[in-house]
Enzyme design. Structure first.
Site, mmCIF file in Angstrom:
data_model
loop_
_atom_site.group_PDB
_atom_site.id
_atom_site.type_symbol
_atom_site.label_atom_id
_atom_site.label_comp_id
_atom_site.label_asym_id
_atom_site.label_seq_id
_atom_site.Cartn_x
_atom_site.Cartn_y
_atom_site.Cartn_z
ATOM 1 N N ASP A 67 33.736 33.947 42.089
ATOM 2 C CA ASP A 67 32.973 35.042 42.679
ATOM 3 C C ASP A 67 33.495 36.410 42.227
ATOM 4 O OD1 ASP A 67 31.040 36.168 44.233
ATOM 5 O OD2 ASP A 67 32.013 35.751 46.151
ATOM 6 N N GLU B 104 25.474 34.091 38.086
ATOM 7 C CA GLU B 104 24.834 35.019 39.024
ATOM 8 C C GLU B 104 25.221 36.434 38.616
ATOM 9 O OE1 GLU B 104 24.426 34.432 43.287
ATOM 10 O OE2 GLU B 104 25.524 36.297 43.660
#
Ligand code: ZN
Length: 517
Positions: free
Chosen positions: A185, A297
């Site tokens: 992330d 992402e």
């Protein structure tokens, strides 16, 4: 191979084709003095495997005939039980990699466009509780059990591999065989990407936030035009004239709305996000060059000003032009997404904003619309599900840590008092990189509270935020004791997580396929 777009088959159930040759194990459960978790116990061929809770932590247990291939690569203390070999071993990387050869679902996988939910776990012990909630809620969301940002890894003292392995052991403990993703992330640099690639992550979240110029929204027009000329046009393989030509010719028609670009709007979008786009392309090309089986992402959520629909369209158009493929994108939505508390703002304004972003995500992908800082944003989950439908992703992280603290507040009040006092001491410094607005005046010391009242601190807006953002400091001092308490009371910890995440998952029930009448 990069997962992207519809039609790649990635919407199928994660478990397709798996779990054919395995059945529940029974003999393991009858070994006296060993507390094997029932959901973990599994039989493959003539071997039984499972995870046992012991005072010293979890142990992998294998019961198999001598020279059974399932024993290969596993290490531990061996003995004989009813004529078979009994091996009790540590939950270490070597045993995990041996188990992954037997059970492929222990390794993270590509989720593609399947709607998904990120269960960030700073302590590395929450996965069994997350699995319980997922089973109870029965919503069509693919889980991401390993999800940690580089910032969180630094503050918790865990590296990328440990985060991944802890989640895999949780998956084994809970007997989750439906597949899961692993989200590296908020990666900001090539070094971040390399560290997480080496560890085996499958989902890479690129965060070009440092390259977003939020001032572009409010600068006078002439400064924006001047700043435009300074963009890294070479890296963008573009120039301002060509860019204006492309966008001014374009009207984007969605079925219920249209989007037209004007010169000022395009210039501001480019100045605000142009460098960020270029940086994402750099990270993406690096990832591709390494030949990784990974999905991407793009996140610009951790910035000051909201991403307008036109700016989102600009980001998507430019990334596509530069050859970037991605499965989800996190804009900065309207309203405030503070840590550890519900959405701050007008939920109907959020829904209108989500509708525009979802329309763009369907038009330019389709890709999933991603909501970050999703911990406790329960009041807007329904709006997200209504607007994004089955193309959404949500990330949570700190809220699981707060459930660990809730468990401690009840079961070890002395430890909780020490952690809360430290959190108050550290708050002003530790809050620096987080969106929070708690004040210490509204988060008074716990001295006047009776033990039974401590858990109320997990309900207050200010106290939740104070506890939420100070996890690094608190774990550095009290992490060992906290983990010991959670190990000793794993049932209570898992029950708290289950109850808490059922509330998070319930709004997504509307994504369940409608059964024919
Ligand atoms: Zn984020």
């Amino acid at each position: 191979m990069m997962a992207s777009g519809a039609g790649d088959g990635s919407r199928g159930r994660a478990s397709d084709g798996w779990a054919k040759d395995v059945t529940a194990a029974t003999d393991l459960m009858s070994i006296r003095g060993l507390e094997v978790r029932g959901e973990s116990a599994i039989r493959i061929g003539d071997a039984e495997l499972g995870l046992a809770r012991t005072q010293d932590g979890d142990r992998v247990v294998i019961l198999a005939p001598d020279r059974c291939p399932a024993l290969e690569g596993l290490e531990g203390e061996a003995s004989i039980f009813q004529g078979r070999r009994l091996l009790i071993g540590p939950t270490n990387p070597r045993n995990l990699s041996a188990l992954r050869k037997l059970f492929p679902w222990l390794a993270p996988r590509i989720l593609g466009l399947h709607s998904s939910f990120g269960f960030g776990d700073r302590l590395g012990s929450a996965t069994p509780g997350h699995v319980r909630a997922l089973r109870a809620a029965s919503v069509p969301l693919a889980p991401i059990f390993a999800q940690q940002s580089i910032r969180e890894m630094e503050r918790t003292g865990r590296d990328a591999t440990e985060v991944l392995n802890d989640a895999a052991w949780g998956v084994f403990a809970a007997g989750w065989r439906e597949g899961y993703g692993a989200d590296a992330d908020h990666l900001k640099t090539i070094a971040d990407v390399d560290a997480c690639l080496a560890a085996g992550y499958t989902f890479f979240t690129f965060d070009p936030g440092a390259y977003v110029d939020g001032s572009a929204d409010s600068q006078p027009a002439h400064s924006v035009r001047a700043a435009l000329e300074d963009l890294p046009w070479k890296e963008l393989d573009d120039d301002s004239r060509r860019m204006f030509d492309r966008y001014l010719r374009t009207v984007l028609d969605f079925h219920d709305r249209s989007l037209r670009f004007d010169e000022d709007g395009i210039a501001r979008a480019a100045v605000k996000y142009g460098r960020a786009v270029a940086h994402v392309a750099v990270l993406y090309r690096h990832l591709k060059a390494r030949g990784a089986d990974a999905e991407v992402e793009v996140s610009v959520d951790e910035t000051e000003t909201p991403t307008t629909p036109a700016q989102h369209a600009y980001i998507a158009c430019e990334l596509r032009r530069l050859g970037v493929e991605w499965v989800s994108l996190a804009p900065r939505f309207v309203g405030r997404f503070e840590k550890g508390v519900d959405y701050l703002g007008d939920p109907s304004a959020f829904e209108a904003d989500a509708a525009s972003h979802a329309a763009i995500a369907r038009r330019f992908g389709p890709y999933k619309l991603s909501l970050h800082s999703g911990s406790d944003k329960i009041s807007v989950y329904g709006a997200l599900a209504r607007q994004a439908g089955d193309l959404l992703h949500v990330k949570t992280a700190g809220t699981s840590y707060l459930e660990a603290l809730r468990t401690v507040a009840t079961l070890d009040p002395g430890l909780f008092r020490a952690m809360y006092a430290l959190a108050r001491d550290r708050y002003e410094e530790d809050r620096a990189s987080y969106h929070v607005s708690a004040s210490l005046e509204r988060a008074p010391s716990a001295d006047s509270l009776r033990d039974a009242e401590l858990v109320s601190l997990l309900e207050g807006f200010d106290t939740r935020q104070v506890l939420h953002v100070t996890f690094g400091s608190v774990l550095a001092r009290h992490g060992e004791r906290l983990r010991t308490v959670l190990r000793a009371h794993s049932e209570a910890y898992e029950a708290n997580l289950e109850r808490h995440f059922i509330r998070h998952l319930a709004p997504f029930e509307m994504l369940r396929p409608k059964t024919a009448p």
